[in-house]
Design an enzyme around this catalytic site. Structure first.
Site, PDB file in Angstrom:
ATOM      1  N   GLY A   1       0.807  -1.209   0.000  1.00  0.00           N
ATOM      2  CA  GLY A   1       0.000   0.000   0.000  1.00  0.00           C
ATOM      3  C   GLY A   1       0.841   1.260   0.000  1.00  0.00           C
ATOM      4  O   GLY A   1       1.854   1.348   0.693  1.00  0.00           O
TER       5      GLY A   1
ATOM      6  N   THR B   1       4.888   1.737   6.047  1.00  0.00           N
ATOM      7  CA  THR B   1       3.524   1.250   6.200  1.00  0.00           C
ATOM      8  C   THR B   1       2.741   2.189   7.081  1.00  0.00           C
ATOM      9  O   THR B   1       3.186   2.541   8.176  1.00  0.00           O
ATOM     10  CB  THR B   1       3.457  -0.181   6.778  1.00  0.00           C
ATOM     11  OG1 THR B   1       2.093  -0.516   7.051  1.00  0.00           O
ATOM     12  CG2 THR B   1       4.280  -0.347   8.032  1.00  0.00           C
TER      13      THR B   1
ATOM     14  N   ASP C   1       0.221   1.297   8.527  1.00  0.00           N
ATOM     15  CA  ASP C   1      -0.261   0.453   9.624  1.00  0.00           C
ATOM     16  C   ASP C   1       0.667   0.479  10.835  1.00  0.00           C
ATOM     17  O   ASP C   1       0.271   0.072  11.928  1.00  0.00           O
ATOM     18  CB  ASP C   1      -0.420  -0.996   9.153  1.00  0.00           C
ATOM     19  CG  ASP C   1      -1.531  -1.144   8.127  1.00  0.00           C
ATOM     20  OD1 ASP C   1      -2.558  -0.464   8.289  1.00  0.00           O
ATOM     21  OD2 ASP C   1      -1.381  -1.933   7.180  1.00  0.00           O
TER      22      ASP C   1
ATOM     23  N   ARG D   1      -4.156   7.292   3.284  1.00  0.00           N
ATOM     24  CA  ARG D   1      -2.786   6.974   2.892  1.00  0.00           C
ATOM     25  C   ARG D   1      -2.287   7.847   1.725  1.00  0.00           C
ATOM     26  O   ARG D   1      -1.138   7.697   1.301  1.00  0.00           O
ATOM     27  CB  ARG D   1      -2.667   5.502   2.516  1.00  0.00           C
ATOM     28  CG  ARG D   1      -3.335   5.103   1.213  1.00  0.00           C
ATOM     29  CD  ARG D   1      -3.296   3.614   1.001  1.00  0.00           C
ATOM     30  NE  ARG D   1      -3.689   3.250  -0.358  1.00  0.00           N
ATOM     31  CZ  ARG D   1      -3.976   2.023  -0.755  1.00  0.00           C
ATOM     32  NH1 ARG D   1      -3.917   1.030   0.116  1.00  0.00           N
ATOM     33  NH2 ARG D   1      -4.310   1.769  -2.010  1.00  0.00           N
TER      34      ARG D   1
END
Length: 414
Positions: A11, A140, A142, A301
């Site tokens: 991503g 990331t 995340d 993002r």
């Protein structure tokens, strides 16, 4: 240093291209003749799709523009390398391409799955006598890569999430008090709740913050959720609840699975979506409450207009450090960031860089410490704020054109 190659995988983030910029600038400084960019990661490399980045980055102005461009400028992929013991043909093809183009250093910018690629390639290189360096550059939103204190990309996403949630709270509070709504905001995070936790950062003297934040680190109690929503509704005031997309029931089922089948990606990860809709429907159907749902989705993002200066600077430096490590003949490593001390009023935020064995990182996840979640399981403690607040600080001003941010585009990756 001979020729090097850089790829992006997984991503995108608002800061991922800063790592490309850092790696490019440092590689050229250390004498690399060619700095190649993979088009759509390892999958593109296997098709022979890569370019000389001098074409776009030899102009320093474009390097600055790249640092302000969101998403993966080289294009991304989600390609899982097979085990070499099962099929080594892909590895032989990759090393043939690297040898043919005199490439001795390979940099891959990504998260857990991308580090798996670095691990497999570095292991194959070492076991087959290749003199090549494979270095992972963390990325990331995340924030779930282990060992490193945090991951480039997270700070900018956290800044966007906290900003957006603050604005949503303001919007909801301005609604008709005779017809208040419970807004459920769904934020990315399959197994780790770092992004949803970032919503707590909007709490301040001018914002009450979310009424609840639910993370996947703790089993989601549906009965408690329904009872709490009922209590909130008794005040006849608008409310806002934040959830991670990956919240799970005690029996292991994702809440989003209650609404139907969930597909998986090439790495076997379940594709999260619509947990907020499941909860909103329950509140409406069982309690008669007015609800609205908001999924930040890919906006969280790609929002470079709210990038964190700290994040962009660190992403750039991770690219620099990766090249330094390769030049020192290190391989099978990932660049990590280490916080020197806890950020407090007396001790400012300081971060330094190092590298770490990729085998301790690939395919492992770092979750929000349970002790950072409040006892009622609906919020975050001050320890999380001390950790996350420095990562969202500072602004990166876009380069504007015609009233909108300008981006660097690589047509080959489109």
């Amino acid at each position: 240093m001979n020729n090097v190659i850089i790829g992006q995988s997984g991503g995108p983030t608002a800061a991922i291209n800063a790592s490309v910029a850092g790696a490019y600038v440092k590689a050229k400084e250390l004498g690399a003749n060619k700095v190649f960019g993979m088009i759509h990661g390892i999958e593109g490399l296997l098709q022979g799709e890569f370019i000389d980045l001098d074409k776009y980055l030899s102009d320093p102005t474009n390097v600055e523009l790249l640092k302000r461009t969101p998403a993966s400028v080289l294009g991304t992929c989600r390609y899982k390398l097979p085990e070499a013991s099962v099929d080594n043909s892909v590895y032989e093809q990759i090393f043939e391409i690297l040898d043919k183009n005199n490439i001795d250093s390979f940099f891959y910018i990504g998260g857990n799955d991308s580090m798996d690629t670095i691990m497999k390639l570095s292991d194959y290189s070492s076991s087959h006598g290749y003199d090549k360096q494979f270095i992972g550059i963390p990325k990331t939103i995340d924030n779930d890569l282990p060992i490193t204190d945090h991951c480039p990309g997270f700070g900018s996403s956290a800044k966007y999430i906290a900003t957006s949630v603050k604005e949503l709270i303001r919007d909801n509070q301005a609604s008709d008090p005779r017809n208040p709504a419970i807004v459920i905001v769904e934020i990315m995070g399959r197994n780790a709740g770092w992004l949803a936790a970032a919503a707590s950062l909007c709490t301040s003297d001018d914002c009450s913050g979310p009424d609840a934040i639910y993370l996947p680190e703790i089993p989601f109690d549906m009965d408690d959720f329904m009872n709490y929503a009922k209590e909130l509704s008794k005040g006849h005031k608008p409310a806002l609840i934040v959830i991670s997309e990956g919240i799970k029931l005690a029996d292991g089922r994702y809440v989003c699975e209650l609404n139907g089948n969930v597909e998986t990606d090439t790495f076997g990860h379940k594709q999260m979506s619509a947990a907020s809709r499941v909860l909103a429907d329950k509140l409406t159907n069982e309690l008669g409450l007015r609800t609205r749902t908001v999924e930040l989705s890919t906006l969280q993002r790609s929002a470079a207009h709210t990038s964190s200066l700290t994040d962009v600077r660190e992403a750039y430096q991770c690219g620099v450090q990766a090249v330094i490590a390769a030049n020192e003949k290190k391989t099978g490593k990932m660049v990590i960031m280490k916080r020197m001390m806890e950020n407090t009023a007396d001790y400012p935020y300081i971060c330094v860089y190092d590298t770490y064995d990729i085998h301790a990182i690939a395919n492992f996840e770092k979750k929000v410490p349970v002790e950072w979640i409040t006892d009622n399981k609906r919020g975050l403690t001050q320890s999380f704020e001390h950790y996350a607040r420095p990562l969202i600080c500072g602004e990166v001003m876009p380069i504007m054109s015609g009233g909108l941010p300008r981006h660097l585009i690589i047509p080959e990756a489109l």
